[in-house]
Design an enzyme around this catalytic site. Structure first.
Site, PDB file in Angstrom:
ATOM      1  N   CYS A   3      -0.862  -2.372  -5.713  1.00 38.29           N
ATOM      2  CA  CYS A   3      -1.637  -3.492  -5.160  1.00 38.29           C
ATOM      3  C   CYS A   3      -2.091  -4.357  -6.332  1.00 38.29           C
ATOM      4  CB  CYS A   3      -2.782  -2.997  -4.281  1.00 38.29           C
ATOM      5  SG  CYS A   3      -4.042  -2.011  -5.124  1.00 38.29           S
ATOM      6  N   ARG A   9      -6.487  -0.622  -2.081  1.00 39.80           N
ATOM      7  CA  ARG A   9      -5.388  -0.218  -1.202  1.00 39.80           C
ATOM      8  C   ARG A   9      -4.487   0.857  -1.805  1.00 39.80           C
ATOM      9  NH1 ARG A   9      -3.532  -6.305  -0.483  1.00 39.80           N
ATOM     10  NH2 ARG A   9      -4.311  -6.207  -2.630  1.00 39.80           N
ATOM     11  N   ASP A 119      -6.373  -6.956   2.449  1.00 44.05           N
ATOM     12  CA  ASP A 119      -7.149  -6.538   1.272  1.00 44.05           C
ATOM     13  C   ASP A 119      -8.615  -6.394   1.683  1.00 44.05           C
ATOM     14  OD1 ASP A 119      -8.290  -6.053  -1.142  1.00 44.05           O
ATOM     15  OD2 ASP A 119      -7.333  -7.739  -2.177  1.00 44.05           O
TER      16      ASP A 119
HETATM   17  P1  4NP Z   1      -6.769  -3.972  -4.303  1.00 46.59           P
HETATM   18  O1  4NP Z   1      -8.008  -4.950  -4.010  1.00 46.59           O
HETATM   19  O2  4NP Z   1      -5.658  -4.872  -4.837  1.00 46.59           O
HETATM   20  O3  4NP Z   1      -6.446  -3.398  -2.973  1.00 46.59           O
HETATM   21  O4  4NP Z   1      -7.255  -2.960  -5.328  1.00 46.59           O
HETATM   22  C1  4NP Z   1      -8.538  -5.803  -4.978  1.00 46.59           C
HETATM   23  C2  4NP Z   1      -9.442  -5.309  -5.891  1.00 46.59           C
HETATM   24  C3  4NP Z   1     -10.005  -6.154  -6.822  1.00 46.59           C
HETATM   25  C4  4NP Z   1      -9.655  -7.495  -6.837  1.00 46.59           C
HETATM   26  C5  4NP Z   1      -8.742  -7.993  -5.911  1.00 46.59           C
HETATM   27  C6  4NP Z   1      -8.188  -7.146  -4.985  1.00 46.59           C
HETATM   28  N1  4NP Z   1     -10.251  -8.370  -7.793  1.00 46.59           N
HETATM   29  O5  4NP Z   1      -9.985  -9.570  -7.730  1.00 46.59           O
HETATM   30  O6  4NP Z   1     -11.027  -7.898  -8.634  1.00 46.59           O
END
Ligand code: 4NP
Length: 154
Positions: A3, A9, A119
């Site tokens: 991800c 995720r 997300d």
């Molecule tokens: P992930 O979610 O890709 O599912 O881990 C996110 C976690 C952090 C961020 C974006 C998406 N961020 O911009 O910090």
């Protein structure tokens, strides 16, 4: 399992798939990574840890890492949790990565749908359970598709 941040995720996907690997005694290795470096070294998001714990899965030991070019060599399948992640993986590969290994994760559950796992990072705790359910169903579909039938216990 890849991800963006490797804190929401893909850690759930790693934990759920590891649980199914254990249950079915599969000789598969699963890991997760993020295409961005914001959270490298961090444990999974507290709500990702909580939703997994609610389902009997401990992911507290996981630490975020960045997806790297070597992952193209080290893994047979690379699952992108979302379309933007797919394109970021393509960038990291910079024309040398084997994109034939890269699959949108939800296409294993709903073939050719090209949907992304929502997300949950920007919402509250309530967003994590539906994401868990989607990931759980998709990991079941992956096991059904790729595990040798007589290695599946149930
Ligand atoms: P992930 O979610 O890709 O599912 O881990 C996110 C976690 C952090 C961020 C974006 C998406 N961020 O911009 O910090």
């Amino acid at each position: 399992m890849v991800c963006l941040g490797n804190i929401c995720r893909s850690p759930i996907a790693e934990g759920v798939m590891q649980e199914k690997i254990n249950q079915h005694h599969l000789d598969w290795t699963v890991d997760s990574a993020g295409t961005e470096s914001f959270h490298v070294g961090e444990a999974p998001h507290r709500f990702s840890q909580k939703v997994c714990a609610n389902h009997g899965i401990d992911i507290s030991h996981q630490r975020a890492r960045r997806f790297i070019k070597a992952d193209f060599k080290n893994y047979d399948k690379i699952y992108a949790m979302a379309k933007d992640v797919y394109y970021e993986i393509e960038n990291i590969g910079s024309f040398n990565g084997d994109m034939s290994k890269v699959v949108l994760f939800l296409n294993e559950l709903k073939p050719d749908s090209n949907e992304s796992v929502p997300d949950p990072y920007y919402g509250g705790e309530a967003g994590f359970e539906p994401v868990y359910e989607l990931i759980d169903q998709t990991c079941d579909a992956i096991v059904q598709r790729y595990a040798v039938p007589d290695t599946i216990d149930s």
